[in-house]
Structures are given as structure tokens and as C-alpha cells.
Design a protein around this motif. Structure first.
Motif, PDB file in Angstrom:
ATOM      1  N   ASN A   1      -0.917 -17.971   3.461  1.00 42.41           N
ATOM      2  CA  ASN A   1      -2.295 -17.479   3.647  1.00 42.41           C
ATOM      3  C   ASN A   1      -2.362 -16.135   4.362  1.00 42.41           C
ATOM      4  O   ASN A   1      -3.416 -15.740   4.860  1.00 42.41           O
ATOM      5  CB  ASN A   1      -3.177 -18.507   4.382  1.00 42.41           C
ATOM      6  N   HIS A   2      -1.219 -15.453   4.409  1.00 47.70           N
ATOM      7  CA  HIS A   2      -1.168 -14.100   4.958  1.00 47.70           C
ATOM      8  C   HIS A   2      -0.494 -13.177   3.944  1.00 47.70           C
ATOM      9  O   HIS A   2       0.181 -13.636   3.018  1.00 47.70           O
ATOM     10  CB  HIS A   2      -0.349 -14.056   6.254  1.00 47.70           C
ATOM     11  N   ILE A   3      -0.658 -11.895   4.174  1.00 45.12           N
ATOM     12  CA  ILE A   3       0.086 -10.891   3.439  1.00 45.12           C
ATOM     13  C   ILE A   3       0.594  -9.870   4.442  1.00 45.12           C
ATOM     14  O   ILE A   3      -0.128  -9.501   5.382  1.00 45.12           O
ATOM     15  CB  ILE A   3      -0.774 -10.238   2.338  1.00 45.12           C
ATOM     16  N   ARG A   4       1.868  -9.478   4.293  1.00 44.79           N
ATOM     17  CA  ARG A   4       2.407  -8.493   5.226  1.00 44.79           C
ATOM     18  C   ARG A   4       2.176  -7.091   4.688  1.00 44.79           C
ATOM     19  O   ARG A   4       2.496  -6.794   3.536  1.00 44.79           O
ATOM     20  CB  ARG A   4       3.912  -8.696   5.444  1.00 44.79           C
ATOM     21  N   PHE A   5       1.620  -6.263   5.543  1.00 43.40           N
ATOM     22  CA  PHE A   5       1.462  -4.849   5.235  1.00 43.40           C
ATOM     23  C   PHE A   5       2.378  -4.036   6.142  1.00 43.40           C
ATOM     24  O   PHE A   5       2.458  -4.290   7.346  1.00 43.40           O
ATOM     25  CB  PHE A   5       0.018  -4.393   5.446  1.00 43.40           C
ATOM     26  N   SER A   6       3.047  -3.051   5.562  1.00 44.38           N
ATOM     27  CA  SER A   6       3.814  -2.078   6.336  1.00 44.38           C
ATOM     28  C   SER A   6       2.998  -0.809   6.469  1.00 44.38           C
ATOM     29  O   SER A   6       2.360  -0.375   5.505  1.00 44.38           O
ATOM     30  CB  SER A   6       5.137  -1.765   5.629  1.00 44.38           C
ATOM     31  N   PHE A   7       3.020  -0.211   7.661  1.00 43.66           N
ATOM     32  CA  PHE A   7       2.379   1.089   7.820  1.00 43.66           C
ATOM     33  C   PHE A   7       3.418   2.175   8.100  1.00 43.66           C
ATOM     34  O   PHE A   7       3.165   3.152   8.793  1.00 43.66           O
ATOM     35  CB  PHE A   7       1.278   1.067   8.882  1.00 43.66           C
ATOM     36  N   GLY A   8       4.600   1.998   7.479  1.00 42.55           N
ATOM     37  CA  GLY A   8       5.639   3.012   7.583  1.00 42.55           C
ATOM     38  C   GLY A   8       5.392   4.208   6.686  1.00 42.55           C
ATOM     39  O   GLY A   8       5.981   5.270   6.876  1.00 42.55           O
ATOM     40  N   GLY A   9       4.530   4.051   5.674  1.00 39.49           N
ATOM     41  CA  GLY A   9       4.250   5.138   4.746  1.00 39.49           C
ATOM     42  C   GLY A   9       3.330   6.187   5.342  1.00 39.49           C
ATOM     43  O   GLY A   9       2.727   6.003   6.409  1.00 39.49           O
ATOM     44  N   ALA A  10       3.197   7.296   4.635  1.00 38.66           N
ATOM     45  CA  ALA A  10       2.357   8.397   5.091  1.00 38.66           C
ATOM     46  C   ALA A  10       0.893   7.969   5.186  1.00 38.66           C
ATOM     47  O   ALA A  10       0.460   7.027   4.504  1.00 38.66           O
ATOM     48  CB  ALA A  10       2.497   9.580   4.140  1.00 38.66           C
ATOM     49  N   GLU A  11       0.129   8.660   6.015  1.00 39.46           N
ATOM     50  CA  GLU A  11      -1.287   8.315   6.201  1.00 39.46           C
ATOM     51  C   GLU A  11      -2.046   8.382   4.881  1.00 39.46           C
ATOM     52  O   GLU A  11      -2.928   7.549   4.620  1.00 39.46           O
ATOM     53  CB  GLU A  11      -1.904   9.234   7.248  1.00 39.46           C
ATOM     54  N   GLU A  12      -1.710   9.356   4.043  1.00 37.62           N
ATOM     55  CA  GLU A  12      -2.380   9.468   2.742  1.00 37.62           C
ATOM     56  C   GLU A  12      -2.131   8.234   1.891  1.00 37.62           C
ATOM     57  O   GLU A  12      -3.018   7.777   1.153  1.00 37.62           O
ATOM     58  CB  GLU A  12      -1.887  10.712   2.005  1.00 37.62           C
ATOM     59  N   GLN A  13      -0.940   7.670   2.002  1.00 39.76           N
ATOM     60  CA  GLN A  13      -0.589   6.467   1.252  1.00 39.76           C
ATOM     61  C   GLN A  13      -1.391   5.271   1.753  1.00 39.76           C
ATOM     62  O   GLN A  13      -1.884   4.456   0.963  1.00 39.76           O
ATOM     63  CB  GLN A  13       0.913   6.227   1.404  1.00 39.76           C
ATOM     64  N   ILE A  14      -1.528   5.155   3.064  1.00 43.27           N
ATOM     65  CA  ILE A  14      -2.318   4.057   3.645  1.00 43.27           C
ATOM     66  C   ILE A  14      -3.777   4.173   3.220  1.00 43.27           C
ATOM     67  O   ILE A  14      -4.416   3.191   2.821  1.00 43.27           O
ATOM     68  CB  ILE A  14      -2.180   4.059   5.178  1.00 43.27           C
ATOM     69  N   GLU A  15      -4.318   5.396   3.287  1.00 41.91           N
ATOM     70  CA  GLU A  15      -5.711   5.612   2.900  1.00 41.91           C
ATOM     71  C   GLU A  15      -5.918   5.249   1.429  1.00 41.91           C
ATOM     72  O   GLU A  15      -6.895   4.567   1.088  1.00 41.91           O
ATOM     73  CB  GLU A  15      -6.101   7.078   3.130  1.00 41.91           C
ATOM     74  N   GLU A  16      -5.014   5.683   0.558  1.00 42.66           N
ATOM     75  CA  GLU A  16      -5.161   5.400  -0.860  1.00 42.66           C
ATOM     76  C   GLU A  16      -5.086   3.897  -1.128  1.00 42.66           C
ATOM     77  O   GLU A  16      -5.873   3.356  -1.939  1.00 42.66           O
ATOM     78  CB  GLU A  16      -4.084   6.134  -1.650  1.00 42.66           C
ATOM     79  N   ALA A  17      -4.171   3.209  -0.464  1.00 45.05           N
ATOM     80  CA  ALA A  17      -4.055   1.765  -0.661  1.00 45.05           C
ATOM     81  C   ALA A  17      -5.346   1.057  -0.287  1.00 45.05           C
ATOM     82  O   ALA A  17      -5.821   0.168  -1.020  1.00 45.05           O
ATOM     83  CB  ALA A  17      -2.889   1.222   0.166  1.00 45.05           C
ATOM     84  N   PHE A  18      -5.936   1.449   0.834  1.00 46.94           N
ATOM     85  CA  PHE A  18      -7.170   0.770   1.262  1.00 46.94           C
ATOM     86  C   PHE A  18      -8.381   1.219   0.450  1.00 46.94           C
ATOM     87  O   PHE A  18      -9.308   0.420   0.245  1.00 46.94           O
ATOM     88  CB  PHE A  18      -7.376   0.954   2.761  1.00 46.94           C
ATOM     89  N   ASP A  19      -8.380   2.431  -0.037  1.00 44.82           N
ATOM     90  CA  ASP A  19      -9.447   2.831  -0.963  1.00 44.82           C
ATOM     91  C   ASP A  19      -9.411   1.944  -2.195  1.00 44.82           C
ATOM     92  O   ASP A  19     -10.455   1.475  -2.677  1.00 44.82           O
ATOM     93  CB  ASP A  19      -9.274   4.295  -1.383  1.00 44.82           C
ATOM     94  N   ARG A  20      -8.220   1.694  -2.702  1.00 49.27           N
ATOM     95  CA  ARG A  20      -8.086   0.833  -3.879  1.00 49.27           C
ATOM     96  C   ARG A  20      -8.521  -0.593  -3.570  1.00 49.27           C
ATOM     97  O   ARG A  20      -9.194  -1.253  -4.376  1.00 49.27           O
ATOM     98  CB  ARG A  20      -6.644   0.843  -4.384  1.00 49.27           C
ATOM     99  N   MET A  21      -8.123  -1.101  -2.396  1.00 45.44           N
ATOM    100  CA  MET A  21      -8.508  -2.469  -2.050  1.00 45.44           C
ATOM    101  C   MET A  21     -10.017  -2.589  -1.860  1.00 45.44           C
ATOM    102  O   MET A  21     -10.616  -3.598  -2.265  1.00 45.44           O
ATOM    103  CB  MET A  21      -7.754  -2.915  -0.798  1.00 45.44           C
ATOM    104  N   GLU A  22     -10.637  -1.599  -1.254  1.00 51.30           N
ATOM    105  CA  GLU A  22     -12.089  -1.658  -1.081  1.00 51.30           C
ATOM    106  C   GLU A  22     -12.795  -1.721  -2.435  1.00 51.30           C
ATOM    107  O   GLU A  22     -13.753  -2.488  -2.613  1.00 51.30           O
ATOM    108  CB  GLU A  22     -12.562  -0.458  -0.268  1.00 51.30           C
ATOM    109  N   ARG A  23     -12.330  -0.922  -3.391  1.00 52.00           N
ATOM    110  CA  ARG A  23     -12.940  -0.965  -4.731  1.00 52.00           C
ATOM    111  C   ARG A  23     -12.691  -2.319  -5.377  1.00 52.00           C
ATOM    112  O   ARG A  23     -13.575  -2.880  -6.048  1.00 52.00           O
ATOM    113  CB  ARG A  23     -12.370   0.154  -5.601  1.00 52.00           C
ATOM    114  N   TRP A  24     -11.490  -2.859  -5.167  1.00 57.63           N
ATOM    115  CA  TRP A  24     -11.145  -4.162  -5.759  1.00 57.63           C
ATOM    116  C   TRP A  24     -12.016  -5.267  -5.182  1.00 57.63           C
ATOM    117  O   TRP A  24     -12.607  -6.066  -5.919  1.00 57.63           O
ATOM    118  CB  TRP A  24      -9.665  -4.434  -5.509  1.00 57.63           C
ATOM    119  N   PHE A  25     -12.121  -5.320  -3.857  1.00 59.03           N
ATOM    120  CA  PHE A  25     -12.932  -6.364  -3.231  1.00 59.03           C
ATOM    121  C   PHE A  25     -14.407  -6.214  -3.577  1.00 59.03           C
ATOM    122  O   PHE A  25     -15.142  -7.203  -3.627  1.00 59.03           O
ATOM    123  CB  PHE A  25     -12.745  -6.349  -1.715  1.00 59.03           C
TER     124      PHE A  25
END
Length: 409
Positions: A378-402
Motif C-alpha cells: 500500500n506504499h510506493i517508493r519515490f526517489s528524489f535523486g533526479g534533477a528538480e526538473e525531473q521531479i516537477e515533470e513527474a508530479f505534473d504528470r501525476m496531477e493530470r493523471w489523478f
């Protein structure tokens, strides 16, 4: 006790495996979902990763230059070193450990390994026999489970406290049986981002002493704690000498994941036994990587602070983006490493299903929580080792998905 999350990833990849004639010790383990999810993503294309723990930083220039010089000027740079590693590197490691309060003999208590992963595997194989129980605080790093299974041991999962991902000392004490052989501990913690309290670690050491247990300590992220905290190492406790096997890595601290170099610290009696496996499996760590590790220790350390500062900003960014999705996720703010375990708020959805839908529908890579033991479900692991632009893009995609209410269909 099997790692169902990893096995689900293999099923999801569509692969079929021959098991006839394959040894039991190999057929009962799997490649972890940490590695399988990026493989699946490579077939889909166009994905952005919050998955595998690869820091975005290049290896610092002074390390690269030192290796290039050695390759040009030193004819021994392409040859084997001594099995335990270059003497100069082991001395540098001992000095670095000594500065952190860990007294180690470079000639008898340190071995340079092919990453911390080799050291961890050797540690488990050295002390765990068939049927031995090994306590794993859960959720825990996925490969620790497979290493115990490879040694034909029995993983015993002891849940961390859910509210802050700290050690539950009494539950660990209650999990000890006559068959318990070792405790495997990663601190700072992959996958939750916890930094375990010193008092709890000292209590765990006392449990090991009282019950004649080994402690295998994965200290890959010892440099990476936040908010002015301190990381306490069990290796500093003299009473654990002869019982502790501590593994360290250059991968994350110096952005050297691809160089595959780490080291192990243990008493001479234990290390002599581990060296049998080291010799049979690798002979020695790659010489070029040992040269890089030596340059890392001898060179300027401002690169480490720069990495730490950047990851602090990324931690704050991923937390801020999660705060914008309160109906989708709950989480505990990381105190160390560069991971967090987000609890998704979609009852009835197992973590592999959630991770696969996130991958296929949102094109975002996350690691299913079940890969980290039963308490990761019931969890998902997220890494924040990637660049800030990568984190922003991932969450932009998730916001659109949700926004499309994917779990109400």
C-alpha cells in the motif's frame, strides 16, 4: 518467506523462466522490482523516473581527472590489485573511518569490494546458514531480502513504527528466537528515508550482545542526513567489535554509482572468512574504480556538501509536490537518504498494480512498496535523486493523471 513484490514485477515483464535443473538457492530469489520497473519503462518509452536511486550528478571532475592521469601514466592501473584492495586506498579508508570515530586496521579489517552490494552479499553468505533466521526491519531494502534467501536463510520482518518509520525495539527483541543469527540494518534508511534514533540503535546493539547475534550494517547513506541531524553508526560501539559487519559505498556520496566500488569493515576473524567469497567471486574490485575511490577520499570534499545541499532542495520539492496531492498520498518527511515511502489512498489496490498503472498511464516510474517486504504494501517508493526538473515533470504528470480519477473507473 518470499518477496512477492519483486516476483510480481517479473510476471509483469512477461518473461518465462526455466527452473528445471536450476539450484533451489537461485530459483527462490528474483531480480528486485527496483531494477525491473526501469526495464519495463524502457519498453514503454517516454517515462520519467522517481524509481531507481541514481543521483543525477556527474562524478566530480577531480576524480575523473585523477583516473585519466593514472590510466595514461601508471602501467599498473589496468592490472589486478591485492585481493583486499590497494594498500593506499585501505589506509585512506581507515583514516576516513577514524575521523568518524571508527577505529579500523587497514591491513586486517578493511576490504575494498565491488560496491557495497558485494560486501553485503558476502556478509550474509558468511554468517547465515540454511534455516537461520535474519531479522529485517520492514519495509527494508529489497536486495537484503534476496541476499538472505540466497544464503538459504529465513527473513523475519519486524515492522517499523508507521508514524515515523523508526525502529520498534521491543518488537525486534520479541522476534529473536533460538534460530536467529543476524540483524540486517540500513541507516539512513532505504526505502523510507528514516534516520534511526541513537538510543534505539544502542538498544538494538544490546539485543545483539545478549543473544550472540551478528549485526550487518548497511551505511551507504551515512553522509546524507537533513536538518542538522547526526547519523549514528553502530560501528563506533567497541562492544560490537567481532559481531558487526559494516558496509560503505562511494556510489552516492561521490556520484559514482557506475564505478561499482565500496568497502567492508569487520574484525579480522570475520573478514578472513569473507575474503574466501571475495576471492572466489571477484578476485578484487576493479583497479580503475579503486583509483577513483582514492581520488575521492584524497580530493576536495566540497563536492559532497554540494550534493547534500542539492538533495536537501529536492527533498523539500518532492514533499511540497506531495502536499498538493493530499487526497492521493500520505508520507513521512525523509530525515536521510533520498527516498520516501508514499502511502497511496486507494483501498483495494495492491502496490504492484498501482505502480504498473502509474507507469503505463502516467508514464512515471515508482517502485511498488511490496518489493520492500510485507510492511511496504500500500506504499510506493519515490526517489528524489533526479534533477528538480525531473521531479516537477513527474508530479505534473501525476496531477493530470489523478485529475482523471483513474481509480474510480
Amino acid at each position: 518467506m518470499m518477496n512477492s513484490g519483486s516476483r510480481s514485477a517479473l510476471v509483469a515483464s512477461g518473461k518465462k523462466y526455466r527452473t528445471r535443473g536450476i539450484s533451489r538457492r537461485v530459483s527462490r530469489i528474483t531480480i528486485s522490482a527496483i531494477k525491473e520497473m526501469p526495464l519495463l519503462a524502457s519498453r514503454i518509452g517516454g517515462c520519467v523516473s522517481l524509481g531507481q536511486g541514481i543521483p543525477s550528478f556527474p562524478t566530480p571532475g577531480h576524480i575523473v581527472e585523477a583516473v585519466c592521469r593514472a590510466l595514461r601514466d601508471d602501467p599498473d592501473s589496468g592490472k589486478y590489485t591485492l585481493g583486499p584492495g590497494m594498500s593506499e586506498l585501505r589506509q585512506a579508508v581507515a583514516r576516513d573511518l577514524g575521523a568518524r570515530g571508527i577505529e579500523a586496521d587497514p591491513d586486517r579489517e578493511i576490504c575494498i569490494t565491488v560496491g557495497a552490494m558485494e560486501a553485503l552479499s558476502e556478509a550474509v553468505l558468511t554468517v547465515v546458514e540454511r534455516g537461520d533466521e535474519v531479522i529485517l526491519p520492514s519495509p527494508n531494502y529489497a536486495s537484503h531480502i534476496e541476499q538472505v534467501l540466497l544464503a538459504e536463510g529465513v527473513p523475519v520482518f519486524v515492522p517499523l513504527t508507521r508514524e515515523d518509520w523508526q525502529l520498534d525495539v521491543e518488537s525486534i527483541r520479541n522476534a529473536v528466537t533460538p534460530r536467529t543469527k543476524a540483524i540486517v540494518l540500513c541507516n539512513p534508511h532505504n526505502p523510507t528515508g528514516a534516520n534511526f534514533a541513537e538510543a534505539d540503535l544502542r538498544a538494538l546493539a544490546q539485543i545483539a550482545l545478549e543473544n550472540d547475534l551478528f549485526v550487518i550494517s548497511d551505511e551507504t547513506y551515512d553522509f546524507l542526513v537533513y536538518d542538522g541531524q547526526r547519523c549514528f553508526s553502530l560501528s563506533t560501539l567497541p562492544e560490537l567489535r567481532g559481531r558487526i559487519i559494516a558496509t560503505f559505498s562511494f556510489s552516492k556520496k561521490y556520484a559514482m554509482t557506475g564505478w561499482r566500488v565500496g568497502y567492508v569493515y569487520a574484525s579480522e576473524e570475520i573478514l578472513d572468512q569473507m575474503m574466501k567469497i571475495h576471492d572466489a567471486m571477484s578476485i578484487c574490485a576493479p583497479t580503475v574504480s579503486q583509483l577513483a575511490a582514492l581520488a575521492a577520499l584524497q580530493g576536495p570534499q566540497d563536492c559532497v556538501e554540494q550534493i547534500r545541499a542539492a538533495l536537501t532542495r529536492r527533498r523539500d520539492l518532492i514533499c511540497a509536490r506531495l502536499d498538493r496531492l493530499p487526497d492521493a498520498f500520505g508520507y513521512v518527511k525523509p530525515r536521510g537518504a533520498y527516498y520516501l515511502m508514499a502511502r497511496y489512498r486507494f483501498p483495494g489496490t495492491d502496490s504492484m498494480t498501482f505502480a504498473l498503472r502509474l507507469l503505463h498511464e502516467a508514464r512515471v516510474i515508482g517502485i511498488p512498496g511490496a518489493a520492500f517486504g510485507p510492511d511496504g504494501e500500500n506504499h510506493i517508493r519515490f526517489s528524489f535523486g533526479g534533477a528538480e526538473e525531473q521531479i516537477e515533470e513527474a508530479f505534473d504528470r501525476m496531477e493530470r493523471w489523478f485529475a482523471g480519477s483513474p481509480f474510480s473507473r
